[in-house]
Design a protein around this motif. Sequence first.
Motif, PDB file in Angstrom:
ATOM      1  N   LEU A  93     -99.725  13.048  44.493  1.00  0.00           N
ATOM      2  CA  LEU A  93     -99.495  13.846  43.280  1.00  0.00           C
ATOM      3  C   LEU A  93     -99.735  13.023  42.025  1.00  0.00           C
ATOM      4  CD1 LEU A  93     -96.289  15.842  44.220  1.00  0.00           C
ATOM      5  CD2 LEU A  93     -98.548  16.793  43.744  1.00  0.00           C
ATOM      6  N   HIS A  94     -99.349  11.769  42.080  1.00  0.00           N
ATOM      7  CA  HIS A  94     -99.569  10.880  40.937  1.00  0.00           C
ATOM      8  C   HIS A  94    -101.065  10.780  40.627  1.00  0.00           C
ATOM      9  CE1 HIS A  94     -98.846   7.635  38.147  1.00  0.00           C
ATOM     10  NE2 HIS A  94     -99.672   6.862  38.815  1.00  0.00           N
ATOM     11  N   GLU A  95    -101.881  10.636  41.659  1.00  0.00           N
ATOM     12  CA  GLU A  95    -103.330  10.552  41.461  1.00  0.00           C
ATOM     13  C   GLU A  95    -103.893  11.864  40.918  1.00  0.00           C
ATOM     14  OE1 GLU A  95    -105.135   7.889  41.432  1.00  0.00           O
ATOM     15  OE2 GLU A  95    -103.390   6.709  42.017  1.00  0.00           O
ATOM     16  N   ILE A  96    -103.376  12.974  41.392  1.00  0.00           N
ATOM     17  CA  ILE A  96    -103.823  14.275  40.886  1.00  0.00           C
ATOM     18  C   ILE A  96    -103.449  14.415  39.414  1.00  0.00           C
ATOM     19  CG2 ILE A  96    -103.424  16.771  41.066  1.00  0.00           C
ATOM     20  CD1 ILE A  96    -103.154  16.280  44.153  1.00  0.00           C
ATOM     21  N   ARG A  97    -102.225  14.038  39.078  1.00  0.00           N
ATOM     22  CA  ARG A  97    -101.779  14.128  37.686  1.00  0.00           C
ATOM     23  C   ARG A  97    -102.626  13.245  36.777  1.00  0.00           C
ATOM     24  NH1 ARG A  97     -98.381  11.817  33.822  1.00  0.00           N
ATOM     25  NH2 ARG A  97     -97.947  10.014  35.107  1.00  0.00           N
ATOM     26  N   LEU A  98    -102.897  12.025  37.213  1.00  0.00           N
ATOM     27  CA  LEU A  98    -103.718  11.121  36.397  1.00  0.00           C
ATOM     28  C   LEU A  98    -105.133  11.667  36.226  1.00  0.00           C
ATOM     29  CD1 LEU A  98    -102.575   7.627  37.711  1.00  0.00           C
ATOM     30  CD2 LEU A  98    -101.960   8.742  35.559  1.00  0.00           C
ATOM     31  N   GLY A  99    -105.675  12.250  37.282  1.00  0.00           N
ATOM     32  CA  GLY A  99    -107.001  12.853  37.177  1.00  0.00           C
ATOM     33  C   GLY A  99    -107.033  13.992  36.178  1.00  0.00           C
ATOM     34  N   MET A 100    -105.999  14.813  36.197  1.00  0.00           N
ATOM     35  CA  MET A 100    -105.924  15.907  35.224  1.00  0.00           C
ATOM     36  C   MET A 100    -105.819  15.362  33.805  1.00  0.00           C
ATOM     37  SD  MET A 100    -103.468  18.692  37.026  1.00  0.00           S
ATOM     38  CE  MET A 100    -104.082  19.818  38.252  1.00  0.00           C
ATOM     39  N   MET A 101    -105.046  14.301  33.649  1.00  0.00           N
ATOM     40  CA  MET A 101    -104.919  13.688  32.324  1.00  0.00           C
ATOM     41  C   MET A 101    -106.268  13.196  31.815  1.00  0.00           C
ATOM     42  SD  MET A 101    -101.429  11.405  32.495  1.00  0.00           S
ATOM     43  CE  MET A 101    -101.908  10.474  31.061  1.00  0.00           C
ATOM     44  N   MET A 102    -107.072  12.679  32.727  1.00  0.00           N
ATOM     45  CA  MET A 102    -108.378  12.134  32.352  1.00  0.00           C
ATOM     46  C   MET A 102    -109.476  13.198  32.364  1.00  0.00           C
ATOM     47  SD  MET A 102    -107.573   9.130  31.569  1.00  0.00           S
ATOM     48  CE  MET A 102    -109.185   8.443  31.282  1.00  0.00           C
ATOM     49  N   LYS A 103    -109.082  14.440  32.654  1.00  0.00           N
ATOM     50  CA  LYS A 103    -110.001  15.587  32.624  1.00  0.00           C
ATOM     51  C   LYS A 103    -111.139  15.471  33.638  1.00  0.00           C
ATOM     52  CE  LYS A 103    -107.647  17.202  29.158  1.00  0.00           C
ATOM     53  NZ  LYS A 103    -106.364  17.720  29.542  1.00  0.00           N
ATOM     54  N   VAL A 104    -110.820  14.936  34.823  1.00  0.00           N
ATOM     55  CA  VAL A 104    -111.817  14.924  35.894  1.00  0.00           C
ATOM     56  C   VAL A 104    -111.517  16.078  36.848  1.00  0.00           C
ATOM     57  CG1 VAL A 104    -112.242  12.443  35.736  1.00  0.00           C
ATOM     58  CG2 VAL A 104    -110.554  13.277  37.363  1.00  0.00           C
ATOM     59  N   ASP A 105    -112.481  16.417  37.664  1.00  0.00           N
ATOM     60  CA  ASP A 105    -112.347  17.522  38.613  1.00  0.00           C
ATOM     61  C   ASP A 105    -111.537  17.050  39.817  1.00  0.00           C
ATOM     62  OD1 ASP A 105    -112.587  19.684  40.286  1.00  0.00           O
ATOM     63  OD2 ASP A 105    -114.770  19.535  40.508  1.00  0.00           O
ATOM     64  N   VAL A 106    -110.235  17.307  39.791  1.00  0.00           N
ATOM     65  CA  VAL A 106    -109.358  16.825  40.862  1.00  0.00           C
ATOM     66  C   VAL A 106    -109.631  17.520  42.191  1.00  0.00           C
ATOM     67  CG1 VAL A 106    -107.542  16.084  39.288  1.00  0.00           C
ATOM     68  CG2 VAL A 106    -107.435  18.364  40.288  1.00  0.00           C
TER      69      VAL A 106
END
Length: 107
Positions: A65-78
Motif C-alpha cells: 500500500l505504501h508503494e501504491i500511495r507513493l506512486g499516486m503521489m508521483m502521478k504514475v500509473d499504479v
Amino acid sequence: MKIILYQSDYNGEQRAILTKCRNMKFDASRLTPYIDCFKMRLAYLAYKNGDDITRYLKDFNHDQLHEIRLGMMMKVDVSQYADTKLLAEDMYLKRISLEDKEILNKA
C-alpha cells in the motif's frame, strides 16, 4: 443487511485516525475495525494528498500500500504494478522506473 459499527469496535489509534478523517470530510466507511491502523493511516495520508487507496486496503499489505500511495503521489500509473502477487520491493522497482520515465518525458 447493514452492519453497524460502534466506536468501541475500534482501538484508540484507529479512532484517532477516524477522527482526522471526519475532520477532513473523508468518507471513512471503508475503514472497518478489521483494517489495521497502519493501513488506515496510509489511506488518510493518501486522501490528504488528494488520492484514494481505499480500494486496495483489503488485498494489499502495508508495504505494498505504501508503494501504491507513493506512486499516486508521483502521478504514475499504479495499475502497472498494483498486483498482490508482487512483493513490495518489486513494486518499488517498478514505481521508480515509472517515475524515471515521467521525469524523462517532461525534460
